[in-house]
Design an enzyme around this catalytic site. Structure first.
Site, mmCIF file in Angstrom:
data_model
loop_
_atom_site.group_PDB
_atom_site.id
_atom_site.type_symbol
_atom_site.label_atom_id
_atom_site.label_comp_id
_atom_site.label_asym_id
_atom_site.label_seq_id
_atom_site.Cartn_x
_atom_site.Cartn_y
_atom_site.Cartn_z
ATOM 1 N N ARG A 1 31.443 24.747 44.838
ATOM 2 C CA ARG A 1 30.707 25.663 43.961
ATOM 3 C C ARG A 1 31.462 25.910 42.660
ATOM 4 N NH1 ARG A 1 30.502 30.887 46.263
ATOM 5 N NH2 ARG A 1 29.805 31.259 44.157
ATOM 6 N N ASP B 1 39.660 36.863 40.873
ATOM 7 C CA ASP B 1 39.352 35.472 41.227
ATOM 8 C C ASP B 1 40.604 34.610 41.397
ATOM 9 O OD1 ASP B 1 36.686 36.087 41.208
ATOM 10 O OD2 ASP B 1 36.291 35.281 39.223
ATOM 11 N N ARG C 1 24.216 34.100 43.886
ATOM 12 C CA ARG C 1 24.023 35.493 43.451
ATOM 13 C C ARG C 1 23.931 35.622 41.944
ATOM 14 N NH1 ARG C 1 26.438 39.285 42.325
ATOM 15 N NH2 ARG C 1 25.509 41.116 43.261
ATOM 16 N N CYS D 1 27.810 39.170 49.951
ATOM 17 C CA CYS D 1 28.360 37.840 50.204
ATOM 18 C C CYS D 1 29.717 38.010 50.860
ATOM 19 C CB CYS D 1 28.444 37.021 48.922
ATOM 20 S SG CYS D 1 29.663 37.644 47.791
ATOM 21 N N LYS E 1 32.694 27.909 34.723
ATOM 22 C CA LYS E 1 31.479 28.172 35.514
ATOM 23 C C LYS E 1 30.940 29.564 35.200
ATOM 24 C CE LYS E 1 31.990 29.808 39.875
ATOM 25 N NZ LYS E 1 31.291 31.085 40.142
ATOM 26 N N ASN E 2 31.832 30.556 35.183
ATOM 27 C CA ASN E 2 31.360 31.933 35.051
ATOM 28 C C ASN E 2 30.924 32.285 33.631
ATOM 29 O OD1 ASN E 2 31.706 32.244 37.729
ATOM 30 N ND2 ASN E 2 33.536 33.535 37.612
ATOM 31 N N ARG F 1 28.484 43.885 46.766
ATOM 32 C CA ARG F 1 28.016 43.422 45.471
ATOM 33 C C ARG F 1 26.644 43.974 45.047
ATOM 34 N NH1 ARG F 1 29.976 37.447 44.376
ATOM 35 N NH2 ARG F 1 30.070 38.340 42.302
HETATM 36 N N1 EPU Z 1 29.446 46.579 40.910
HETATM 37 C C1 EPU Z 1 28.690 47.675 41.234
HETATM 38 N N2 EPU Z 1 27.411 47.762 40.756
HETATM 39 C C2 EPU Z 1 26.888 46.776 39.955
HETATM 40 C C3 EPU Z 1 27.657 45.663 39.633
HETATM 41 C C4 EPU Z 1 28.939 45.589 40.123
HETATM 42 O O1 EPU Z 1 29.142 48.573 41.935
HETATM 43 O O2 EPU Z 1 25.724 46.937 39.535
HETATM 44 C C5 EPU Z 1 30.813 46.478 41.414
HETATM 45 C C6 EPU Z 1 31.032 45.235 42.292
HETATM 46 O O3 EPU Z 1 30.641 45.479 43.632
HETATM 47 C C7 EPU Z 1 32.517 45.006 42.116
HETATM 48 C C8 EPU Z 1 32.752 45.377 40.650
HETATM 49 O O4 EPU Z 1 31.669 46.240 40.302
HETATM 50 O O5 EPU Z 1 33.233 45.914 42.926
HETATM 51 C C9 EPU Z 1 32.802 44.204 39.691
HETATM 52 O O6 EPU Z 1 31.684 43.345 39.909
HETATM 53 P P1 EPU Z 1 31.027 42.484 38.746
HETATM 54 O O7 EPU Z 1 29.618 42.934 38.560
HETATM 55 O O8 EPU Z 1 31.920 42.497 37.547
HETATM 56 O O9 EPU Z 1 30.993 41.039 39.375
HETATM 57 P P2 EPU Z 1 29.958 39.912 38.975
HETATM 58 O O10 EPU Z 1 29.613 40.044 37.553
HETATM 59 O O11 EPU Z 1 28.857 39.877 39.965
HETATM 60 C C10 EPU Z 1 31.680 38.118 38.180
HETATM 61 C C11 EPU Z 1 32.098 36.745 38.621
HETATM 62 C C12 EPU Z 1 32.907 36.860 39.912
HETATM 63 C C13 EPU Z 1 34.120 37.742 39.643
HETATM 64 C C14 EPU Z 1 33.647 39.118 39.148
HETATM 65 C C15 EPU Z 1 34.779 40.054 38.780
HETATM 66 C C16 EPU Z 1 30.338 35.297 37.840
HETATM 67 C C17 EPU Z 1 29.242 34.365 38.156
HETATM 68 N N3 EPU Z 1 30.931 35.904 38.853
HETATM 69 O O12 EPU Z 1 30.832 38.626 39.227
HETATM 70 O O13 EPU Z 1 33.370 35.524 40.172
HETATM 71 O O14 EPU Z 1 34.862 37.906 40.818
HETATM 72 O O15 EPU Z 1 32.805 38.942 37.971
HETATM 73 O O16 EPU Z 1 35.580 39.485 37.803
HETATM 74 O O17 EPU Z 1 30.692 35.456 36.693
HETATM 75 C C18 EPU Z 1 34.058 33.715 41.494
HETATM 76 O O18 EPU Z 1 33.955 33.001 40.501
HETATM 77 O O19 EPU Z 1 34.622 33.347 42.559
HETATM 78 C C19 EPU Z 1 33.495 35.068 41.451
HETATM 79 C C20 EPU Z 1 33.196 35.758 42.561
#
Ligand code: EPU
Length: 426
Positions: free
Chosen positions: A400, A308, A93, A117, A22-23, A122
């Site tokens: 999801r 995750d 998101r 969320c 998915k991711n 986030r």
């Molecule tokens: N962060 C910031 N600023 C940003 C972006 C992120 O401070 O601009 C912080 C976040 O708050 C968090 C950390 O950086 O503390 C990592 O967040 P990241 O941006 O890597 O998360 P994401 O890209 O939004 C993806 C996965 C998540 C998974 C995270 C971490 C997808 C669709 N989602 O989210 O997956 O937990 O990377 O590995 O790829 C899930 O599948 O259940 C899920 C939540």
């Protein structure tokens, strides 16, 4: 609203196949916006998050077709609308990953700011910093992020934040830089396998990206990208969840389409606590023949232990021998499952972003509430091991990220029934 009714206590035995990730699929589908011509994706899972992304891409002018064999065809036919509305973004998101591709291809994007969320605040500040470094002008209006650029120009960009890098932020900046003029160097890039998958797809479209999978990614911008076909990598989090399902039920399960090299930290932890993980053709076999040992782990960016899988491993350690310590370093508030696991008899003590687990001999079935995707998976796993019946409510969260999880687990010996709320109320 559906619930799962789970009779615990059966050992899982048999074989199941992991679906495409998915991711990886979500940013891959967004990157298809960059192409002149259609892209064909193989092994895109059939999940509600994927359907949200399909709906969004259709609004953004794409023809999206699920073909008879399951492949997903995406073709951009109209570039007029570049607005990802709040109505769609609030449902998922990860819609934010259209921001970079729209900016690079159309010079303009308006994407509703994703809210927080169940797993935390986030923010998307690092995504925006990266796109700004490429020359985008950014403003906020009515809860929407508006990004504009006549021309993106390669730059040196640091993508680190207080919690490490950002996975979707790296996908956004890398995708945008693929069409920028000149060279971009991303330092502190996310190293997750999903980023490598997106880079492989972009390169097959004609991009020039090296270093994906390491903290430094270098992108030589090209003027155009063409459509191509691409097979999505196996879902490492689904694979890890099935591994825990085998371990927590003292079962023996062959997991097909599973890349152990994407799951080294989790596999290492399983082996350390006494689970047998044997690599074989196409995947692995996971077996547990005795009571497991307690352990300690801290979630980290890849290749560290994935956030995750934190909730699922907490369920497993709830019935290990002794005290375990789990620390969450990516989303420090990602602990909504703690109180629900406690309803099943787990002994958990939370202190800040750390949880101490006092391993119990057994868990006992109870009604529990799913709060987010991975928390729900943890509750299903705990329920498989618990004595008696567990009802997991609000399973739309699990839908999801796991396609019909009850059918797949039932096929290897679980007893799980899906009911809707009306049936429960009777
Ligand atoms: N962060 C910031 N600023 C940003 C972006 C992120 O401070 O601009 C912080 C976040 O708050 C968090 C950390 O950086 O503390 C990592 O967040 P990241 O941006 O890597 O998360 P994401 O890209 O939004 C993806 C996965 C998540 C998974 C995270 C971490 C997808 C669709 N989602 O989210 O997956 O937990 O990377 O590995 O790829 C899930 O599948 O259940 C899920 C939540």
């Amino acid at each position: 609203m559906d619930s799962l009714i789970i009779e615990g206590g059966s050992r899982l035995r048999g074989s199941l196949r992991v679906n495409g990730s998915k991711n990886a699929a979500l940013p891959l589908m967004a990157a298809a916006l960059l192409a002149d011509g259609p892209s064909l994706f193989k092994d895109v899972p059939n999940l509600s998050d994927i359907q949200h992304q399909i709906n969004l891409l259709r609004e953004l002018g794409c023809v999206v077709e699920r073909q008879a064999d399951g492949d997903l065809l995406i073709n951009v036919t109209d570039e007029k609308n570049s607005h990802a509305r709040y109505d769609l973004v609030r449902k998922m998101r990860a819609s934010i990953c259209v921001l970079g591709p729209l900016l690079a291809k159309r010079g303009y994007a308006r994407v509703s700011m994703p809210g927080g969320c169940a797993i935390g605040d986030r923010p998307v500040d690092i995504h925006l910093r990266g796109l700004e470094a490429l020359g985008a002008h950014i403003e906020l209006d009515g809860g929407d992020i508006i990004v504009k650029a006549d021309k993106l120009v390669g730059a040196e960009i640091f993508l680190g934040g207080n919690f490490g890098s950002t996975v979707l932020g790296t996908a956004n900046v890398m995708s945008a830089a693929a069409l920028a003029k000149g060279t971009t160097m991303i330092e502190c890039a996310a190293c997750e396998p999903e980023i490598v998958d997106v880079a492989n797809y972009l390169n097959a479209m004609g991009a020039k990206i090296t270093g994906a999978g390491t903290p430094r990614i270098v992108i030589e911008g090209v003027p155009t990208l063409h459509g191509t076909s691409h097979t999505v990598i196996p879902d490492r989090i689904e694979a890890g969840t099935f591994m825990v399902a085998a371990a927590i039920t003292n079962g023996e399960v062959h997991i097909d389409n599973c890349r152990l090299d994407h799951l080294m930290a989790a596999v290492d932890k399983l082996r350390n606590i006494g689970v047998i993980v044997d690599k074989d053709k196409g995947g692995c076999t996971v077996a547990s023949v005795r009571r497991l040992e307690a352990s300690t782990f801290t979630t980290q960016p890849h290749p560290g232990f994935p956030t995750d899988l934190q909730a699922q491993f907490m369920a497993l350690l709830s019935i290990a021998d002794g005290n375990s310590v789990v620390t969450e370093k990516i989303f420090p508030d990602r602990f909504l499952h703690v109180a629900e696991l406690a309803r099943l008899g787990a002994r958990l003590h939370k202190e800040g972003s750390t949880v101490i687990i006092q391993g119990q001999k057994r868990l006992t079935g109870a009604p529990v509430m799913a709060s987010d995707l991975r928390a729900s998976a943890a509750l299903v796993l705990a329920a498989l091991a618990a004595k008696g019946t567990t009802t997991v409510m609000r399973v739309y969260h699990i839908d999801r990220g796991y396609e019909r999880i009850e059918n797949r687990l039932n096929a290897i010996g679980a007893t799980i029934k899906r009911v809707n709320q009306e049936e429960l109320d009777l």
